[in-house]
Design a protein around this motif. Structure first.
Motif, PDB file in Angstrom:
ATOM      1  N   LEU A   1     -11.208 -42.225 -23.918  1.00 63.06           N
ATOM      2  CA  LEU A   1     -12.542 -41.835 -23.444  1.00 63.06           C
ATOM      3  C   LEU A   1     -13.246 -40.918 -24.436  1.00 63.06           C
ATOM      4  N   ARG A   2     -12.516 -39.961 -24.985  1.00 62.47           N
ATOM      5  CA  ARG A   2     -13.123 -39.059 -25.969  1.00 62.47           C
ATOM      6  C   ARG A   2     -13.551 -39.817 -27.218  1.00 62.47           C
ATOM      7  N   ARG A   3     -12.732 -40.766 -27.665  1.00 65.32           N
ATOM      8  CA  ARG A   3     -13.086 -41.577 -28.845  1.00 65.32           C
ATOM      9  C   ARG A   3     -14.325 -42.426 -28.587  1.00 65.32           C
ATOM     10  N   LEU A   4     -14.536 -42.782 -27.331  1.00 64.71           N
ATOM     11  CA  LEU A   4     -15.722 -43.554 -26.958  1.00 64.71           C
ATOM     12  C   LEU A   4     -16.972 -42.690 -26.834  1.00 64.71           C
ATOM     13  N   GLY A   5     -16.826 -41.385 -27.029  1.00 61.38           N
ATOM     14  CA  GLY A   5     -17.970 -40.497 -27.020  1.00 61.38           C
ATOM     15  C   GLY A   5     -18.140 -39.649 -25.781  1.00 61.38           C
ATOM     16  N   HIS A   6     -17.218 -39.745 -24.845  1.00 61.14           N
ATOM     17  CA  HIS A   6     -17.306 -38.911 -23.648  1.00 61.14           C
ATOM     18  C   HIS A   6     -17.054 -37.453 -24.001  1.00 61.14           C
ATOM     19  N   SER A   7     -17.763 -36.564 -23.333  1.00 62.55           N
ATOM     20  CA  SER A   7     -17.443 -35.140 -23.428  1.00 62.55           C
ATOM     21  C   SER A   7     -16.149 -34.902 -22.665  1.00 62.55           C
ATOM     22  N   HIS A   8     -15.584 -33.714 -22.806  1.00 63.74           N
ATOM     23  CA  HIS A   8     -14.376 -33.379 -22.049  1.00 63.74           C
ATOM     24  C   HIS A   8     -14.634 -33.527 -20.555  1.00 63.74           C
ATOM     25  N   ALA A   9     -15.716 -32.938 -20.070  1.00 57.31           N
ATOM     26  CA  ALA A   9     -16.019 -32.981 -18.635  1.00 57.31           C
ATOM     27  C   ALA A   9     -16.177 -34.414 -18.141  1.00 57.31           C
ATOM     28  N   SER A  10     -16.857 -35.231 -18.912  1.00 54.69           N
ATOM     29  CA  SER A  10     -17.062 -36.628 -18.532  1.00 54.69           C
ATOM     30  C   SER A  10     -15.736 -37.395 -18.525  1.00 54.69           C
ATOM     31  N   ALA A  11     -14.880 -37.142 -19.510  1.00 54.38           N
ATOM     32  CA  ALA A  11     -13.583 -37.818 -19.569  1.00 54.38           C
ATOM     33  C   ALA A  11     -12.729 -37.435 -18.362  1.00 54.38           C
ATOM     34  N   ILE A  12     -12.714 -36.152 -18.021  1.00 61.31           N
ATOM     35  CA  ILE A  12     -11.930 -35.698 -16.859  1.00 61.31           C
ATOM     36  C   ILE A  12     -12.482 -36.317 -15.577  1.00 61.31           C
ATOM     37  N   GLU A  13     -13.784 -36.321 -15.427  1.00 54.48           N
ATOM     38  CA  GLU A  13     -14.407 -36.919 -14.237  1.00 54.48           C
ATOM     39  C   GLU A  13     -14.060 -38.406 -14.135  1.00 54.48           C
ATOM     40  N   THR A  14     -14.127 -39.106 -15.248  1.00 55.62           N
ATOM     41  CA  THR A  14     -13.803 -40.536 -15.267  1.00 55.62           C
ATOM     42  C   THR A  14     -12.346 -40.769 -14.901  1.00 55.62           C
TER      43      THR A  14
END
Length: 99
Positions: A77-90
């Protein structure tokens, strides 16, 4: 403690507490979790700070007991450009929460 040397100088007692929380939620040993966490921290260059990363990854999912699987999905998720918060939420949405 080895982990605190590899995770933005997290206080050793705080690191031990965080690893204990993660080991309670997942099937891996604290040492394996520490290795994975160090890999994540290296790739994300301290975004977020290591203690927040460990705290945010500490939850009992409904669909996996593998910290390795959660860590790998987080990195994707992070490699796809998600922020930390967005990755955790996902991850929470995809893997669910027990409790």
């Amino acid at each position: 403690m080895w982990l605190s040397e590899h995770l933005d100088a997290v206080d050793p007692s705080r690191a031990a507490t965080l690893l204990g929380d993660l080991a309670a939620a997942y099937e891996e040993t604290p040492r394996m979790i520490a290795n994975r966490a160090a890999q994540i921290a290296a790739e994300t260059a301290g975004d977020p700070p290591a203690d927040r990363l460990l705290d945010d990854l500490s939850w009992s999912t409904q669909s996996t007991r593998s910290f390795g699987a959660v860590a790998q999905n987080y990195l994707v998720l992070r490699r796809l450009g998600h922020s930390h918060a967005s990755a955790i939420e996902t991850l929470h949405a995809a893997l669910g929460e027990q409790g």
